[in-house]
Design an enzyme around this catalytic site. Structure first.
Site, mmCIF file in Angstrom:
data_model
loop_
_atom_site.group_PDB
_atom_site.id
_atom_site.type_symbol
_atom_site.label_atom_id
_atom_site.label_comp_id
_atom_site.label_asym_id
_atom_site.label_seq_id
_atom_site.Cartn_x
_atom_site.Cartn_y
_atom_site.Cartn_z
ATOM 1 N N ASP A 174 -48.466 -36.396 -4.199
ATOM 2 C CA ASP A 174 -47.828 -35.857 -5.401
ATOM 3 C C ASP A 174 -48.481 -34.533 -5.803
ATOM 4 O O ASP A 174 -49.578 -34.210 -5.382
ATOM 5 C CB ASP A 174 -47.897 -36.859 -6.549
ATOM 6 C CG ASP A 174 -49.322 -37.150 -6.997
ATOM 7 O OD1 ASP A 174 -50.227 -37.152 -6.146
ATOM 8 O OD2 ASP A 174 -49.533 -37.366 -8.195
ATOM 9 N N GLU A 175 -47.767 -33.790 -6.599
ATOM 10 C CA GLU A 175 -48.275 -32.553 -7.205
ATOM 11 C C GLU A 175 -48.883 -31.596 -6.175
ATOM 12 O O GLU A 175 -49.988 -31.101 -6.346
ATOM 13 C CB GLU A 175 -49.293 -32.880 -8.302
ATOM 14 C CG GLU A 175 -48.706 -33.726 -9.404
ATOM 15 C CD GLU A 175 -49.740 -34.241 -10.390
ATOM 16 O OE1 GLU A 175 -50.948 -34.216 -10.071
ATOM 17 O OE2 GLU A 175 -49.340 -34.659 -11.478
ATOM 18 N N VAL A 176 -48.152 -31.326 -5.110
ATOM 19 C CA VAL A 176 -48.635 -30.444 -4.056
ATOM 20 C C VAL A 176 -48.109 -29.035 -4.301
ATOM 21 O O VAL A 176 -46.913 -28.794 -4.275
ATOM 22 C CB VAL A 176 -48.207 -30.944 -2.663
ATOM 23 C CG1 VAL A 176 -48.653 -29.985 -1.582
ATOM 24 C CG2 VAL A 176 -48.768 -32.339 -2.414
#
Length: 134
Positions: free
Chosen positions: A87-89
């Site tokens: 997530d949140e890359v």
């Protein structure tokens, strides 16, 4: 292993999470070769064989390199799942780092497609160790 056994005795399943490639900045301190550059250290370097060697080694250590079966657990975490995060890359560092940008370009991949490739390859490594990626 003691914590895992304690939890299992109480009906709790413990599954390790490797929140990568985006939340792996701490890896850069011990394994700088797995990161884009000293000033841009996330996400992990999709273009580096060192990154994949590191991931393979870590997964081997925690899984024992094979699937657990009833009565024959394998690895530090015998649960047959590995949480791969993902997530949140923010792939901005890949675009800013010349070697990674060139690697992506040579494969005709955008940074977003490079991320998809990273996720697929990480899942393949988990599967090769007898674990189901989640």
């Amino acid at each position: 292993r003691e914590v895992v056994d304690y939890a299992r005795d109480r009906g709790i399943r413990v599954m390790p999470e490797f929140d990568m490639p985006g939340h792996a900045q701490s890896w850069c301190r011990g394994y700088p070769e797995a990161c884009p550059s000293p000033t841009c250290n996330t996400p992990l370097n999709v273009a580096s064989n060192a990154t994949w060697s590191l991931i393979d080694g870590i997964f081997s250590e925690v899984t024992g390199g094979r699937r657990s079966t009833p009565g024959d657990p394998s690895g530090i975490f015998p649960e047959n799942f590995l949480h791969l995060g993902g997530d949140e890359v923010d792939t901005m560092c890949w675009s800013k780092t010349p070697s990674i940008a060139a690697w992506l370009e040579a494969r005709n991949l955008s940074a977003k497609e490079g991320y998809a490739l990273f996720a697929k390859r990480a899942a393949e490594v988990a599967i090769s160790k007898g674990r189901r990626p989640v």
